[in-house]
Design a protein around this motif. Structure first.
Motif, short mmCIF file in Angstrom:
data_model
loop_
_atom_site.label_atom_id
_atom_site.label_comp_id
_atom_site.label_asym_id
_atom_site.label_seq_id
_atom_site.Cartn_x
_atom_site.Cartn_y
_atom_site.Cartn_z
N SER A 158 0.84 -1.21 0.00
CA SER A 158 0.00 0.00 0.00
C SER A 158 0.86 1.25 0.00
O SER A 158 0.56 2.23 -0.69
CB SER A 158 -0.94 0.01 1.22
N PHE A 159 1.96 1.21 0.75
CA PHE A 159 2.89 2.35 0.75
C PHE A 159 3.49 2.54 -0.64
O PHE A 159 3.56 3.66 -1.15
CB PHE A 159 4.00 2.12 1.77
N MET A 160 3.92 1.43 -1.26
CA MET A 160 4.49 1.54 -2.61
C MET A 160 3.48 2.11 -3.59
O MET A 160 3.80 2.99 -4.41
CB MET A 160 4.97 0.16 -3.08
N GLN A 161 2.26 1.63 -3.51
CA GLN A 161 1.23 2.07 -4.45
C GLN A 161 0.85 3.52 -4.24
O GLN A 161 0.65 4.26 -5.22
CB GLN A 161 0.01 1.17 -4.34
N CYS A 162 0.79 3.95 -3.00
CA CYS A 162 0.42 5.35 -2.75
C CYS A 162 1.53 6.30 -3.20
O CYS A 162 1.29 7.48 -3.42
CB CYS A 162 0.07 5.57 -1.29
N GLN A 163 2.76 5.76 -3.36
CA GLN A 163 3.88 6.55 -3.87
C GLN A 163 4.00 6.46 -5.39
O GLN A 163 4.93 7.02 -5.97
CB GLN A 163 5.18 6.08 -3.22
N GLY A 164 3.08 5.73 -6.02
CA GLY A 164 3.03 5.73 -7.48
C GLY A 164 3.56 4.49 -8.17
O GLY A 164 3.60 4.44 -9.40
N LEU A 165 3.97 3.48 -7.41
CA LEU A 165 4.45 2.24 -8.03
C LEU A 165 3.28 1.34 -8.37
O LEU A 165 2.35 1.19 -7.58
CB LEU A 165 5.42 1.51 -7.10
#
Length: 209
Positions: A158-165
């Protein structure tokens, strides 16, 4: 030629990121890539001891850097906050430049992460920040278990996705051989419901020896 960048991140230190990097390199060689088409780099590190993946690269004549750009030595964070180091922009640019330079004229570059995806955020050079700069595909190495493994995957991904990955696959590592079928069964059922856009790549057992 623009190489394919594959960034291997993990749930924590010691989860087996470097082992996965070594396995990917070995499989690429077995699949027909030549050594001079491949590269490996650990651009941010806390450990200066040579790891097995670096020894493998030496044996196979694969270009590599096991530490070079940014070393999180004791006191680095305090020095950064106090303004005694380069700025975040400069630190990140240096790391990205090292990766691009090593990957020049390569087909695939394997990037070995440090700690969990957020490590380095305090100085502006997290695994995710580096990956975003290079439009990497990400392999996330998750911990063993069912509940704790899935909970941690949701947190980190979720952290990765919220940063655009977006291009993220998961491998679960260090699973006891006697639990592999149970863990695989339950994780395979639940993960797509929790993280539907993530690709489950597989499960790896502990070395029984």
């Amino acid at each position: 030629m623009t190489p394919k960048y594959i960034y291997v991140m993990g749930s924590e230190s010691g989860v087996g990121k470097s082992t996965v990097c070594l396995g990917i390199l070995a499989q690429l060689l077995a699949s027909g890539f030549t050594a001079d088409q491949l590269a490996y780099i650990k651009p941010v590190t806390q450990c200066l001891e040579k790891q097995p993946v670096a020894l493998f690269c030496e044996q196979q004549h694969i270009a590599y850097q096991d530490w070079n750009s940014l070393v999180f030595s004791k006191g680095f964070t305090k020095n950064f906050i106090d303004g005694f180091t380069q700025t975040s922009d400069v630190l990140l640019a240096d790391v990205v430049k090292a990766i691009i330079t090593l990957g020049n004229e390569k087909a695939v570059v394997i990037i070995d992460g440090i700690g969990d995806p957020s490590v380095g955020s305090v100085v502006g050079v997290s695994n995710v920040a580096i990956s975003r700069e290079l439009a990497c595909s990400v392999i996330f190495v998750g911990k063993s278990g069912i509940g704790r493994a899935l909970d941690n995957s949701v947190l980190c991904v979720s952290f990765m996705q919220c940063q655009g990955l977006e291009d993220i696959g998961i491998i679960y590592n260090k699973i006891p051989p006697d639990l592999i079928f149970e863990i695989k069964n339950y994780v395979t059922k639940r993960l797509p419901e929790l993280l539907p856009s993530v690709t489950l790549l597989g499960f790896m057992c502990n070395n029984p020896g």
